[in-house]
Design a protein around this motif. Structure first.
Motif, PDB file in Angstrom:
ATOM      1  N   PHE A 206       0.831  -1.197   0.000  1.00 38.93           N
ATOM      2  CA  PHE A 206       0.000   0.000   0.000  1.00 38.93           C
ATOM      3  C   PHE A 206       0.871   1.254   0.000  1.00 38.93           C
ATOM      4  CE2 PHE A 206      -4.094  -2.070   1.113  1.00 38.93           C
ATOM      5  CZ  PHE A 206      -4.936  -1.277   0.347  1.00 38.93           C
ATOM      6  N   LEU A 207       1.879   1.259   0.853  1.00 43.29           N
ATOM      7  CA  LEU A 207       2.750   2.426   0.945  1.00 43.29           C
ATOM      8  C   LEU A 207       3.526   2.641  -0.350  1.00 43.29           C
ATOM      9  CD1 LEU A 207       3.616   4.641   2.893  1.00 43.29           C
ATOM     10  CD2 LEU A 207       5.454   3.134   3.678  1.00 43.29           C
ATOM     11  N   ALA A 208       4.016   1.547  -0.937  1.00 46.91           N
ATOM     12  CA  ALA A 208       4.830   1.655  -2.144  1.00 46.91           C
ATOM     13  C   ALA A 208       3.996   2.075  -3.358  1.00 46.91           C
ATOM     14  CB  ALA A 208       5.521   0.316  -2.431  1.00 46.91           C
ATOM     15  N   GLU A 209       2.758   1.581  -3.462  1.00 44.45           N
ATOM     16  CA  GLU A 209       1.980   1.807  -4.672  1.00 44.45           C
ATOM     17  C   GLU A 209       1.048   3.009  -4.594  1.00 44.45           C
ATOM     18  OE1 GLU A 209       0.029  -1.529  -6.325  1.00 44.45           O
ATOM     19  OE2 GLU A 209       1.873  -2.666  -6.587  1.00 44.45           O
ATOM     20  N   THR A 210       0.611   3.363  -3.411  1.00 41.24           N
ATOM     21  CA  THR A 210      -0.336   4.486  -3.289  1.00 41.24           C
ATOM     22  C   THR A 210       0.257   5.689  -2.564  1.00 41.24           C
ATOM     23  OG1 THR A 210      -1.321   3.828  -1.164  1.00 41.24           O
ATOM     24  CG2 THR A 210      -2.198   2.780  -3.160  1.00 41.24           C
ATOM     25  N   GLY A 211       1.421   5.514  -1.945  1.00 41.39           N
ATOM     26  CA  GLY A 211       2.034   6.612  -1.206  1.00 41.39           C
ATOM     27  C   GLY A 211       1.441   6.814   0.170  1.00 41.39           C
ATOM     28  N   MET A 212       0.589   5.906   0.610  1.00 43.01           N
ATOM     29  CA  MET A 212      -0.011   6.007   1.939  1.00 43.01           C
ATOM     30  C   MET A 212      -0.277   4.606   2.485  1.00 43.01           C
ATOM     31  SD  MET A 212      -3.809   7.394   0.747  1.00 43.01           S
ATOM     32  CE  MET A 212      -3.104   8.758  -0.153  1.00 43.01           C
ATOM     33  N   GLY A 213      -0.321   4.512   3.812  1.00 45.14           N
ATOM     34  CA  GLY A 213      -0.616   3.240   4.445  1.00 45.14           C
ATOM     35  C   GLY A 213      -2.080   2.869   4.279  1.00 45.14           C
ATOM     36  N   PHE A 214      -2.407   1.632   4.690  1.00 43.71           N
ATOM     37  CA  PHE A 214      -3.764   1.119   4.508  1.00 43.71           C
ATOM     38  C   PHE A 214      -4.807   2.001   5.191  1.00 43.71           C
ATOM     39  CE2 PHE A 214      -7.162  -1.433   6.511  1.00 43.71           C
ATOM     40  CZ  PHE A 214      -7.873  -1.783   5.369  1.00 43.71           C
ATOM     41  N   ALA A 215      -4.566   2.384   6.458  1.00 37.49           N
ATOM     42  CA  ALA A 215      -5.562   3.153   7.208  1.00 37.49           C
ATOM     43  C   ALA A 215      -5.847   4.494   6.528  1.00 37.49           C
ATOM     44  CB  ALA A 215      -5.096   3.367   8.639  1.00 37.49           C
ATOM     45  N   ARG A 216      -4.803   5.160   6.061  1.00 35.74           N
ATOM     46  CA  ARG A 216      -5.005   6.456   5.412  1.00 35.74           C
ATOM     47  C   ARG A 216      -5.698   6.294   4.063  1.00 35.74           C
ATOM     48  NH1 ARG A 216      -0.319  10.292   3.101  1.00 35.74           N
ATOM     49  NH2 ARG A 216      -1.599  12.003   2.368  1.00 35.74           N
ATOM     50  N   TRP A 217      -5.330   5.235   3.322  1.00 36.81           N
ATOM     51  CA  TRP A 217      -5.961   4.986   2.027  1.00 36.81           C
ATOM     52  C   TRP A 217      -7.452   4.707   2.216  1.00 36.81           C
ATOM     53  CZ3 TRP A 217      -8.842   1.287  -0.407  1.00 36.81           C
ATOM     54  CH2 TRP A 217      -8.928   1.357  -1.803  1.00 36.81           C
ATOM     55  N   ARG A 218      -7.773   3.886   3.224  1.00 35.50           N
ATOM     56  CA  ARG A 218      -9.185   3.571   3.482  1.00 35.50           C
ATOM     57  C   ARG A 218      -9.944   4.832   3.881  1.00 35.50           C
ATOM     58  NH1 ARG A 218     -10.571  -0.707   8.094  1.00 35.50           N
ATOM     59  NH2 ARG A 218      -9.540   0.940   9.321  1.00 35.50           N
ATOM     60  N   ARG A 220      -9.272   7.905   2.937  1.00 37.42           N
ATOM     61  CA  ARG A 220      -9.449   8.705   1.724  1.00 37.42           C
ATOM     62  C   ARG A 220     -10.616   8.162   0.897  1.00 37.42           C
ATOM     63  NH1 ARG A 220      -5.920  11.512  -1.902  1.00 37.42           N
ATOM     64  NH2 ARG A 220      -4.639  12.013  -0.095  1.00 37.42           N
ATOM     65  N   LEU A 221     -10.671   6.823   0.774  1.00 40.48           N
ATOM     66  CA  LEU A 221     -11.765   6.210   0.037  1.00 40.48           C
ATOM     67  C   LEU A 221     -13.108   6.526   0.701  1.00 40.48           C
ATOM     68  CD1 LEU A 221     -12.837   4.179  -2.148  1.00 40.48           C
ATOM     69  CD2 LEU A 221     -12.569   2.407  -0.408  1.00 40.48           C
ATOM     70  N   ARG A 222     -13.187   6.361   2.014  1.00 42.45           N
ATOM     71  CA  ARG A 222     -14.439   6.591   2.723  1.00 42.45           C
ATOM     72  C   ARG A 222     -14.912   8.042   2.589  1.00 42.45           C
ATOM     73  NH1 ARG A 222     -13.510   3.183   8.412  1.00 42.45           N
ATOM     74  NH2 ARG A 222     -14.283   1.176   7.601  1.00 42.45           N
ATOM     75  N   LEU A 223     -14.000   8.979   2.732  1.00 39.52           N
ATOM     76  CA  LEU A 223     -14.387  10.381   2.642  1.00 39.52           C
ATOM     77  C   LEU A 223     -14.818  10.753   1.222  1.00 39.52           C
ATOM     78  CD1 LEU A 223     -11.703  12.045   4.927  1.00 39.52           C
ATOM     79  CD2 LEU A 223     -14.106  11.597   5.472  1.00 39.52           C
ATOM     80  N   SER A 224     -14.167  10.187   0.218  1.00 37.19           N
ATOM     81  CA  SER A 224     -14.569  10.451  -1.165  1.00 37.19           C
ATOM     82  C   SER A 224     -15.958   9.898  -1.438  1.00 37.19           C
ATOM     83  CB  SER A 224     -13.553   9.845  -2.137  1.00 37.19           C
ATOM     84  OG  SER A 224     -12.311  10.506  -2.043  1.00 37.19           O
ATOM     85  N   GLU A 225     -16.218   8.682  -0.935  1.00 35.77           N
ATOM     86  CA  GLU A 225     -17.549   8.097  -1.110  1.00 35.77           C
ATOM     87  C   GLU A 225     -18.596   8.921  -0.365  1.00 35.77           C
ATOM     88  OE1 GLU A 225     -18.481   5.633  -3.067  1.00 35.77           O
ATOM     89  OE2 GLU A 225     -16.433   5.449  -3.796  1.00 35.77           O
ATOM     90  N   ALA A 226     -18.245   9.408   0.818  1.00 37.64           N
ATOM     91  CA  ALA A 226     -19.169  10.251   1.573  1.00 37.64           C
ATOM     92  C   ALA A 226     -19.464  11.540   0.816  1.00 37.64           C
ATOM     93  CB  ALA A 226     -18.593  10.561   2.949  1.00 37.64           C
ATOM     94  N   ALA A 227     -18.449  12.120   0.183  1.00 39.72           N
ATOM     95  CA  ALA A 227     -18.645  13.344  -0.588  1.00 39.72           C
ATOM     96  C   ALA A 227     -19.642  13.123  -1.717  1.00 39.72           C
ATOM     97  CB  ALA A 227     -17.311  13.835  -1.150  1.00 39.72           C
TER      98      ALA A 227
END
Length: 267
Positions: A206-218, A220-227
């Motif tokens: 996760f860190l290598a491919e997205t630039g963020m750890g799992f918790a932060r990536w999740r 970001r996904l949750r907040l985008s879906e909420a938006a």
């Protein structure tokens, strides 16, 4: 522009289709494009020769590049560099008002695909530009509009509505599971067996491919879906619960920290 109701494909091997529109060729710094889409429509993976500013006065656009997925609610626009392959999904009736920018004009925008906050002035300028002819008068009203539009794009702040797209098949299994159920309480340790990798390996990937750890990536996904839910008119409490936030204050604080506005303001 032909559309398809097929879901957004994540196949990165297929070449991007070139969209041949007059807006990509007209000898002006920018050209405005107006098109209304019905709920559920989708534009397959394609690319344009010019940079684009994709804006909707109504409805939510989901735009996926090979590197990230973006939710673009009303009041925001997606800056897309030239030749960037992307797919567009439509949620609710969408009134798209886009700009195509020649290379010299596109220099005012970001170097990467970015969600931008659209000021009230930029919104009105975009709408005014759609009412100009394709070959507008460079010494007249069209030229004045274009100059102001480029100045507003240069000033527009970027927002983190994009969710980086993992490439490793093991991460993709986790990502698809969370997109299907953003509220899932499963931890990375719980996803490990289904993904076919250890929790430590998944965290490293996760860190290598997205630039963020799992918790932060999740998050970001949750907040985008909420938006996206807020933009469709859902109350903040319901949008928070749908993406896994049990506490409305915690959701409000996270949303405000990420996007600079309250959930109520986004709605």
């Amino acid at each position: 522009m032909k559309t398809s109701r097929q879901p957004l494909s994540r196949n990165r091997q297929a070449p991007a289709q070139r969209r041949d529109l007059p807006h990509d060729r007209v000898d002006r710094p920018l050209a405005a494009f107006a098109r209304d889409y019905a709920d559920g429509e989708a534009v397959p993976r394609h690319a344009h020769d010019r940079a684009q500013l994709l804006y909707a006065t109504r409805g939510v656009m989901r735009i996926a590049t090979d590197a990230a997925a973006f939710v673009v609610p009303p009041g925001h626009a997606l800056w897309m560099p030239a030749a960037e392959p992307h797919r567009v999904g439509i949620e609710g009736p969408v009134a798209m008002r886009a700009l195509f920018l020649r290379a010299d004009a596109a220099a005012v925008g970001p170097s990467a695909t970015t969600v931008l906050a659209v000021s009230p002035l930029l919104r009105e300028l975009i709408l005014a530009a759609t009412r100009e002819p394709l070959e507008w008068d460079e010494a007249g009203r069209g030229g004045h509009l274009a100059a102001l539009i480029l100045d507003e794009i240069a000033r527009a702040p970027g927002l983190p509505f994009g969710v980086p797209e993992p490439r490793d098949p093991r991460l993709c299994r986790v990502a698809e599971g969370l997109r299907a159920d953003p509220a899932s309480p499963l931890r990375l340790e719980d996803w490990a067996e289904a993904a076919g990798a250890s929790p430590r390996t998944l965290e490293r990937l996760f860190l290598a491919e997205t630039g963020m750890g799992f918790a932060r990536w999740r998050q970001r996904l949750r907040l985008s879906e909420a938006a996206a839910r807020l933009a469709r008119g859902e109350p903040p409490a319901r949008a928070a619960a749908a993406v896994g936030y049990a506490s409305a204050p915690a959701f409000g604080a996270a949303f405000r920290a990420a996007f600079g506005i309250t959930p109520g303001g986004a709605r």
